[in-house]
Design a protein around this motif. Structure first.
Motif, short mmCIF file in Angstrom:
data_model
loop_
_atom_site.label_atom_id
_atom_site.label_comp_id
_atom_site.label_asym_id
_atom_site.label_seq_id
_atom_site.Cartn_x
_atom_site.Cartn_y
_atom_site.Cartn_z
N ARG A 4 18.96 -4.68 -1.03
CA ARG A 4 19.86 -4.08 -2.01
C ARG A 4 19.85 -2.57 -1.86
O ARG A 4 19.00 -2.01 -1.17
N VAL A 5 20.82 -1.93 -2.49
CA VAL A 5 20.96 -0.48 -2.41
C VAL A 5 20.78 0.12 -3.80
O VAL A 5 21.37 -0.36 -4.76
N LEU A 6 19.94 1.15 -3.89
CA LEU A 6 19.67 1.80 -5.17
C LEU A 6 20.31 3.18 -5.20
O LEU A 6 20.19 3.94 -4.23
N GLU A 27 3.00 -6.35 -11.69
CA GLU A 27 1.59 -6.29 -11.33
C GLU A 27 1.29 -7.03 -10.03
O GLU A 27 0.20 -6.91 -9.47
N ARG A 28 2.27 -7.78 -9.52
CA ARG A 28 2.11 -8.49 -8.25
C ARG A 28 3.13 -8.01 -7.22
O ARG A 28 3.49 -8.75 -6.31
N ARG A 29 3.55 -6.77 -7.36
CA ARG A 29 4.46 -6.17 -6.39
C ARG A 29 3.79 -4.94 -5.78
O ARG A 29 3.18 -4.14 -6.50
N ALA A 59 5.05 -9.94 -4.04
CA ALA A 59 6.16 -9.39 -3.27
C ALA A 59 5.79 -8.03 -2.70
O ALA A 59 4.97 -7.31 -3.27
N VAL A 60 6.40 -7.69 -1.58
CA VAL A 60 6.24 -6.37 -0.96
C VAL A 60 7.62 -5.74 -0.85
O VAL A 60 8.55 -6.34 -0.31
N ASP A 61 7.77 -4.54 -1.41
CA ASP A 61 9.03 -3.80 -1.37
C ASP A 61 8.88 -2.61 -0.43
O ASP A 61 7.90 -1.87 -0.50
N THR A 89 12.53 6.35 -8.50
CA THR A 89 13.70 5.46 -8.54
C THR A 89 13.33 4.04 -8.15
O THR A 89 13.71 3.07 -8.82
N VAL A 90 12.57 3.91 -7.06
CA VAL A 90 12.21 2.57 -6.57
C VAL A 90 11.24 1.87 -7.52
O VAL A 90 11.37 0.67 -7.79
N LEU A 91 10.28 2.61 -8.06
CA LEU A 91 9.34 2.00 -9.01
C LEU A 91 10.06 1.47 -10.24
O LEU A 91 9.78 0.37 -10.73
N LYS A 92 11.01 2.25 -10.74
CA LYS A 92 11.74 1.82 -11.93
C LYS A 92 12.62 0.62 -11.64
O LYS A 92 12.80 -0.27 -12.48
N ALA A 93 13.17 0.55 -10.43
CA ALA A 93 14.06 -0.56 -10.06
C ALA A 93 13.30 -1.85 -9.83
O ALA A 93 13.79 -2.94 -10.16
N THR A 94 12.10 -1.75 -9.24
CA THR A 94 11.34 -2.95 -8.89
C THR A 94 10.30 -3.33 -9.94
O THR A 94 9.89 -4.48 -10.03
N GLY A 95 9.84 -2.33 -10.69
CA GLY A 95 8.76 -2.58 -11.63
C GLY A 95 7.40 -2.64 -10.96
O GLY A 95 6.40 -2.98 -11.61
N ALA A 96 7.34 -2.31 -9.67
CA ALA A 96 6.08 -2.43 -8.91
C ALA A 96 4.96 -1.61 -9.55
O ALA A 96 5.16 -0.46 -9.93
N ARG A 97 3.78 -2.20 -9.65
CA ARG A 97 2.62 -1.54 -10.24
C ARG A 97 1.56 -1.19 -9.20
O ARG A 97 0.45 -0.78 -9.54
N ASN A 98 1.89 -1.37 -7.92
CA ASN A 98 0.96 -1.08 -6.83
C ASN A 98 1.70 -0.31 -5.74
O ASN A 98 2.86 -0.60 -5.45
N ILE A 99 1.03 0.66 -5.13
CA ILE A 99 1.64 1.48 -4.09
C ILE A 99 0.74 1.54 -2.87
O ILE A 99 -0.47 1.68 -2.97
N LEU A 100 1.37 1.44 -1.69
CA LEU A 100 0.68 1.58 -0.41
C LEU A 100 1.45 2.59 0.42
O LEU A 100 2.65 2.44 0.66
N GLY A 101 0.77 3.65 0.88
CA GLY A 101 1.41 4.66 1.72
C GLY A 101 0.78 4.73 3.08
O GLY A 101 -0.44 4.66 3.22
N HIS A 102 1.61 4.86 4.11
CA HIS A 102 1.12 4.95 5.49
C HIS A 102 1.51 6.30 6.09
O HIS A 102 2.67 6.71 6.03
N SER A 103 0.54 7.01 6.65
CA SER A 103 0.76 8.26 7.35
C SER A 103 1.45 9.28 6.45
O SER A 103 0.96 9.58 5.37
#
Length: 304
Positions: A4-6, A27-29, A59-61, A89-103
């Motif tokens: 989808r497009v946000l 809590e599971r995203r 889920a993984v976004d 923007t993405v956190l509010k759209a998905t409701g994700a409560r977990n973040i993973l950052g690479h590099s």
């Protein structure tokens, strides 16, 4: 996969891709923030593997950051603030409560959560792998001028050579004379992945300057939550390990894990060991399902 497009706060757009259980609760995203020059497509194998590793109900976004994939270009006033607002923007759209950052995506994640301190957007869990943060000038940015000039002139091989010598000090590649390395990198740039890499080079200049031009201090990140998990690859350049350790020392209650067999690209490569470690962290269990309190105590010892 769901696509989808946000819409963004400044009239742009972000292409978002979700893997795993479509209706997974926040809590599971896990929101994955990718590194410099890399598109969401490159992270697809890892996103699929992590979603499977997390199991049913997760889920993984992952989204294309500005200037790549199907997302809009970087705005004229692009900066780290743009990246932070996009994370919002993405956190509010998905409701994700977990973040993973690479590099470089790790730098975006850390700066975003730092900005979100005291708000509901602070994640339940935050993990970064080989975070590219310029701590007290630890990153030599002198090469960026040459890199930008080469990109602007369309000299892809020379641009790649500048970056390779700067980001892999001590490697065999770094010891090759630049004209020779430029010719080699020009040949390599004809591959499918590197053709994609060439397309995002202009936006890469902007994101590298946004992340590296301002020198951060380890103490600046001391406000990060105690559930922050710093990870580094044993085969990655030493800079990433040193940065992770310094940040771990600065963030009270944070954890640190070194993956001895992993390299900087182990996340997009979906290396099983790393996928298992990351899934275990977000699920609060060891990869083999055992708690092993003695090892956990060594890794999770509070700092600060």
């Amino acid at each position: 996969m769901k696509e989808r497009v946000l819409p963004t706060h400044d009239g742009g757009r972000l292409a978002l891709y979700s893997y795993g259980t479509e209706e997974a609760p926040g809590e599971r995203r896990v929101l994955l923030i990718g590194g410099a020059f890399l598109t969401a497509l490159i992270y697809r194998p890892f996103s699929i593997a992590l979603a499977k590793g997390l199991g049913d109900g997760w889920a993984v976004d992952v989204y294309d950051r500005r200037g790549r994939g199907k997302s809009s270009e970087q705005p004229a006033d692009y900066s780290m603030a743009t990246e932070i607002e996009d994370v919002r923007t993405v956190l509010k759209a998905t409701g994700a409560r977990n973040i993973l950052g690479h590099s470089l995506g790790g730098a975006v994640a850390l700066n975003a959560v730092q900005e979100f301190t005291g708000t509901a957007l602070v994640p339940d869990k935050l993990a970064v792998y080989d975070a590219a943060v310029n701590i007290d000038g630890s990153i030599d940015t002198a090469w960026l001028d040459g890199f930008e000039d080469a990109v602007n002139q369309g000299r892809v091989g020379h641009a790649l050579a500048h970056m390779k010598k700067a980001t892999s000090p001590g490697s065999t590649m770094a010891r090759i004379p630049e004209p020779v390395l430029a010719g080699l990198m020009a040949v390599l740039s004809r591959t499918r992945i590197n053709r994609m890499f060439r397309q995002v080079m202009p936006s890469g200049v902007g994101e590298l300057r946004a992340a590296y031009d301002e020198k951060d201090h380890a103490r600046d990140f001391s406000v990060l939550p105690a559930n922050t998990h710093f990870m580094a690859g044993g085969k990655s350049p030493a800079y990433y390990r040193e940065t992770a350790q310094r940040l771990h020392q600065a963030v009270r209650g944070s954890t640190y894990l070194l993956s001895p067999k992993c390299f900087h690209g182990s996340i997009p490569a979906a290396v099983k060991e790393l996928v298992a470690d990351i899934a275990a962290y977000f699920k609060e269990e060891r990869p083999d399902g055992e708690s092993r309190p003695d090892e956990a105590e060594a890794i999770r010892a509070p700092r600060g």
